[in-house]
Write an enzyme that holds these catalytic residues in place. Structure first.
Site, PDB file in Angstrom:
ATOM      1  N   ASP A  94      17.930  76.429  31.367  1.00 19.66           N
ATOM      2  CA  ASP A  94      17.405  77.720  30.940  1.00 19.66           C
ATOM      3  C   ASP A  94      15.891  77.643  30.726  1.00 19.66           C
ATOM      4  OD1 ASP A  94      17.546  80.371  30.256  1.00 19.66           O
ATOM      5  OD2 ASP A  94      18.031  79.994  28.156  1.00 19.66           O
TER       6      ASP A  94
ATOM      7  N   HIS B  40      11.517  79.089  39.029  1.00 21.78           N
ATOM      8  CA  HIS B  40      12.759  78.660  39.685  1.00 21.78           C
ATOM      9  C   HIS B  40      12.480  77.515  40.674  1.00 21.78           C
ATOM     10  CE1 HIS B  40      14.928  81.725  37.672  1.00 21.78           C
ATOM     11  NE2 HIS B  40      14.458  82.740  38.372  1.00 21.78           N
TER      12      HIS B  40
ATOM     13  N   LEU C 113      28.088  59.266  40.799  1.00 22.77           N
ATOM     14  CA  LEU C 113      28.028  60.492  39.996  1.00 22.77           C
ATOM     15  C   LEU C 113      28.717  61.666  40.689  1.00 22.77           C
ATOM     16  CD1 LEU C 113      26.611  62.148  37.617  1.00 22.77           C
ATOM     17  CD2 LEU C 113      24.753  62.523  39.235  1.00 22.77           C
TER      18      LEU C 113
HETATM   19  C1  IPE Z   1      17.341  79.537  34.293  1.00 20.37           C
HETATM   20  O1  IPE Z   1      16.143  80.133  33.941  1.00 20.37           O
HETATM   21  C2  IPE Z   1      17.697  79.706  35.751  1.00 20.37           C
HETATM   22  C3  IPE Z   1      18.751  80.674  36.046  1.00 20.37           C
HETATM   23  C4  IPE Z   1      19.481  81.325  35.195  1.00 20.37           C
HETATM   24  C5  IPE Z   1      18.994  80.970  37.460  1.00 20.37           C
HETATM   25  P1  IPE Z   1      16.049  81.679  33.543  1.00 20.37           P
HETATM   26  O2  IPE Z   1      15.821  82.437  34.801  1.00 20.37           O
HETATM   27  O3  IPE Z   1      17.223  82.076  32.748  1.00 20.37           O
HETATM   28  O4  IPE Z   1      14.733  81.702  32.678  1.00 20.37           O
HETATM   29  P2  IPE Z   1      14.440  82.603  31.393  1.00 20.37           P
HETATM   30  O5  IPE Z   1      15.574  82.429  30.436  1.00 20.37           O
HETATM   31  O6  IPE Z   1      14.272  84.005  31.848  1.00 20.37           O
HETATM   32  O7  IPE Z   1      13.163  82.014  30.846  1.00 20.37           O
HETATM   33 MG    MG Z   2      17.611  82.403  30.725  1.00 17.17          MG
END
Ligand code: IPE
Ligand code: MG
Length: 234
Positions: free
Chosen positions: A2, A19, A113
């Site tokens: 996250d 991402h 793994l």
């Molecule tokens: C995690 O980061 C990746 C996915 C859920 C695909 P987020 O996209 O949830 O990032 P925030 O929470 O908005 O910072």
């Molecule tokens: Mg998130």
């Protein structure tokens, strides 16, 4: 995993930038878990709720998934990693489904793994799906109601061939499960790291494992009965 979006925004960059860095971080952490001798690592990559994000972000995430898998296949084979996935993957674009199946097939003989991606995954949905499958088997005479117990139920979950998680690491400081492995997490230890996923490092993983190794797990028993050592399985 996250915090990709917030990490990018904190740098004045678009969410997709987070991402991209997040998927690079997957590479690092997977390798490190393999080296640490961890048997199972499950990464929550895309939730059933994530489909509600803006279309452009969803498309880019799907593109990143395909790119990651096609780029990593040889490394997964070389590092003896067995790839697996859980979730309602039929909702994913056909090209992503093809590459997922190919990666599972080409790594199926590996013995190191077991790396599982949770994709289009939501635990309530998984539990409902299992319940419907069980009801159907009962209706078809394949299963009797009296035979339903926890072990039987587990066999109807996406994770039928995975052990329950020992440790769940949540990044970006959020203390919640967000619909992840609700059944399976009954006795999981939870570790919250304040780091956003793109900045979660090998040292942060080590901190989580060290913290886990100090936990006293009693599984509802009293201390003297519960002697099981903490084998790190994320
Ligand atoms: C995690 O980061 C990746 C996915 C859920 C695909 P987020 O996209 O949830 O990032 P925030 O929470 O908005 O910072
Ligand atoms: Mg998130």
């Amino acid at each position: 995993m996250d915090g990709n979006g917030r990490w990018a925004q904190s740098k004045g960059r678009p969410r997709i930038f987070g991402h991209i860095h997040g998927s690079n971080k997957v590479r690092t952490i997977v390798k490190e878990c393999g080296k640490a001798g961890i048997a199972y690592l499950t990464l929550f990559a895309f939730s059933s709720e994530n489909w509600g994000r803006p279309k452009e972000e969803v498309q880019k995430l799907m593109g990143l998934l395909c790119k990651y898998l096609s780029k990593e296949l040889n490394t997964l084979i070389k590092e003896n990693i067995r790839f697996n996935y859980i979730g309602d993957v039929e909702k994913l674009p056909p090209s992503a489904q093809d590459i997922l199946k190919e990666t599972v097939k080409k790594t199926s003989a590996n013995t190191g793994l077991c790396l599982t991606f949770a994709l289009s995954y939501g635990s309530r949905n998984e539990i409902l799906r299992a319940t419907k499958l069980i009801a159907k088997d009962c209706k078809d005479g394949l299963l009797s109601i009296d035979a339903i117990n926890e072990d039987v139920y587990k066999n109807y979950l996406y994770t039928y061939n995975l052990p329950d998680p020992d440790l769940i690491i949540r990044t970006s400081g959020e203390s919640r499960l967000s619909n992840f492995l609700l059944w399976q997490a009954a006795y999981a230890e939870i570790y919250v790291s304040p780091k956003y996923w793109p900045e979660f490092s090998k040292a942060d993983l080590k901190l989580a494992l060290q913290d886990y190794s100090k936990r006293k797990r009693r599984f509802g028993l009293i201390g003297a009965q519960a002697t099981k050592p903490n084998e790190a399985q994320l």
